[in-house]
Write a protein that holds these residues in place. Structure first.
Motif, PDB file in Angstrom:
ATOM      1  N   VAL A 184      -3.292  -7.361  -7.594  1.00  0.00           N
ATOM      2  CA  VAL A 184      -4.311  -7.869  -6.665  1.00  0.00           C
ATOM      3  C   VAL A 184      -4.056  -7.341  -5.253  1.00  0.00           C
ATOM      4  O   VAL A 184      -4.981  -6.932  -4.552  1.00  0.00           O
ATOM      5  CB  VAL A 184      -4.344  -9.414  -6.693  1.00  0.00           C
ATOM      6  CG1 VAL A 184      -5.187  -9.972  -5.565  1.00  0.00           C
ATOM      7  CG2 VAL A 184      -4.878  -9.901  -8.030  1.00  0.00           C
ATOM      8  N   PHE A 185      -2.783  -7.305  -4.839  1.00  0.00           N
ATOM      9  CA  PHE A 185      -2.464  -6.784  -3.506  1.00  0.00           C
ATOM     10  C   PHE A 185      -2.794  -5.297  -3.390  1.00  0.00           C
ATOM     11  O   PHE A 185      -3.253  -4.850  -2.340  1.00  0.00           O
ATOM     12  CB  PHE A 185      -1.005  -7.020  -3.165  1.00  0.00           C
ATOM     13  CG  PHE A 185      -0.677  -8.463  -2.850  1.00  0.00           C
ATOM     14  CD1 PHE A 185      -1.655  -9.381  -2.554  1.00  0.00           C
ATOM     15  CD2 PHE A 185       0.642  -8.891  -2.864  1.00  0.00           C
ATOM     16  CE1 PHE A 185      -1.356 -10.700  -2.267  1.00  0.00           C
ATOM     17  CE2 PHE A 185       0.957 -10.204  -2.571  1.00  0.00           C
ATOM     18  CZ  PHE A 185      -0.040 -11.112  -2.275  1.00  0.00           C
ATOM     19  N   LEU A 186      -2.551  -4.532  -4.455  1.00  0.00           N
ATOM     20  CA  LEU A 186      -2.928  -3.113  -4.410  1.00  0.00           C
ATOM     21  C   LEU A 186      -4.437  -2.957  -4.263  1.00  0.00           C
ATOM     22  O   LEU A 186      -4.914  -2.116  -3.495  1.00  0.00           O
ATOM     23  CB  LEU A 186      -2.457  -2.388  -5.667  1.00  0.00           C
ATOM     24  CG  LEU A 186      -1.016  -1.913  -5.690  1.00  0.00           C
ATOM     25  CD1 LEU A 186      -0.713  -1.215  -7.015  1.00  0.00           C
ATOM     26  CD2 LEU A 186      -0.710  -0.990  -4.532  1.00  0.00           C
ATOM     27  N   GLY A 187      -5.183  -3.749  -4.995  1.00  0.00           N
ATOM     28  CA  GLY A 187      -6.639  -3.706  -4.856  1.00  0.00           C
ATOM     29  C   GLY A 187      -7.087  -4.099  -3.461  1.00  0.00           C
ATOM     30  O   GLY A 187      -7.982  -3.474  -2.885  1.00  0.00           O
ATOM     31  N   ALA A 188      -6.451  -5.123  -2.895  1.00  0.00           N
ATOM     32  CA  ALA A 188      -6.789  -5.545  -1.533  1.00  0.00           C
ATOM     33  C   ALA A 188      -6.445  -4.447  -0.531  1.00  0.00           C
ATOM     34  O   ALA A 188      -7.187  -4.211   0.426  1.00  0.00           O
ATOM     35  CB  ALA A 188      -6.053  -6.836  -1.194  1.00  0.00           C
ATOM     36  N   MET A 189      -5.326  -3.744  -0.761  1.00  0.00           N
ATOM     37  CA  MET A 189      -4.940  -2.641   0.119  1.00  0.00           C
ATOM     38  C   MET A 189      -6.001  -1.544   0.099  1.00  0.00           C
ATOM     39  O   MET A 189      -6.436  -1.061   1.149  1.00  0.00           O
ATOM     40  CB  MET A 189      -3.592  -2.074  -0.307  1.00  0.00           C
ATOM     41  CG  MET A 189      -3.180  -0.843   0.475  1.00  0.00           C
ATOM     42  SD  MET A 189      -2.099   0.273  -0.446  1.00  0.00           S
ATOM     43  CE  MET A 189      -3.150   0.818  -1.755  1.00  0.00           C
ATOM     44  N   VAL A 190      -6.421  -1.147  -1.100  1.00  0.00           N
ATOM     45  CA  VAL A 190      -7.440  -0.098  -1.229  1.00  0.00           C
ATOM     46  C   VAL A 190      -8.722  -0.524  -0.520  1.00  0.00           C
ATOM     47  O   VAL A 190      -9.333   0.263   0.213  1.00  0.00           O
ATOM     48  CB  VAL A 190      -7.705   0.225  -2.718  1.00  0.00           C
ATOM     49  CG1 VAL A 190      -8.934   1.100  -2.882  1.00  0.00           C
ATOM     50  CG2 VAL A 190      -6.485   0.887  -3.335  1.00  0.00           C
TER      51      VAL A 190
END
Length: 189
Positions: free
Chosen positions: A39-45
């Motif tokens: 989820v954090f990777l998606g939020a970063m993108v």
């Protein structure tokens, strides 16, 4: 057509992720820790994508993207520890993310007829942040599941809002470039 539909699709994807995450229980801490990383990777993108097309507050979007990247790396390296550490710092994260969403939504009022959706999402994140800061650690573990689920939910709402902001801005830019007045949108307030 432009990139507005990309934000619409990512917003829908975030809403689906929220539905999945909110079905977890506290018995699978490691699984939730790894899922937090995803989820954090998606939020970063998403933060970097927004920063690339929306110039106001670009530095804040890039900073949030970097913070999400650091959180994702830690969640993948040590999901159990990341789960409990994040449970401890939960309130601050909600307040920071909510403030950013709230400020950028208000600032987009000129070009976005649904800016108030971002205001609602940001205000809810801030309220949850202050509430979760007052809870004991054991309660924060259960709340962390809601955090990841609500983060995905609010990101979905925010992405959909950005999609319609961009769509409206593209219509206005096209009208200005061609000299042809834009068709009045009956849904715009």
């Amino acid at each position: 057509m432009g990139p507005w539909w990309v934000f619409l699709l990512t917003g829908i994807a975030w809403l689906i992720i929220a539905m999945v995450v909110l079905r977890f229980t506290t018995t699978s801490v490691v699984t939730i820790g790894v899922l937090m990383g995803v989820v954090f990777l998606g939020a970063m993108v998403n933060e970097f994508l927004i920063a690339s097309v929306w110039s106001p507050w670009r530095w804040a979007r890039v900073l949030m993207g970097v913070l999400f990247l650091v959180g994702a790396m830690w969640a993948f390296i040590s999901p159990f520890d990341a789960f409990w550490a994040l449970a401890s710092a939960l309130g601050v994260l909600f307040i920071l993310q909510g403030a950013l969403v709230l400020i950028t939504s208000i600032e987009s009022k000129v070009v976005n007829s649904v800016w108030w959706l971002g205001v609602v999402a940001g205000a809810l994140e801030i309220l949850i942040g202050f509430w979760s800061s007052q809870q004991v650690i054991s309660s924060r573990a259960a709340l962390l599941i809601f955090y990841v689920g609500f983060l995905a939910l609010f990101r979905g709402i925010t992405e959909i809002v950005v999609a319609f902001e961009l769509k409206g801005a593209q219509k206005d830019r096209f009208a200005a470039a061609t000299g042809v007045p834009a068709q009045p949108d009956r849904n715009r307030i």
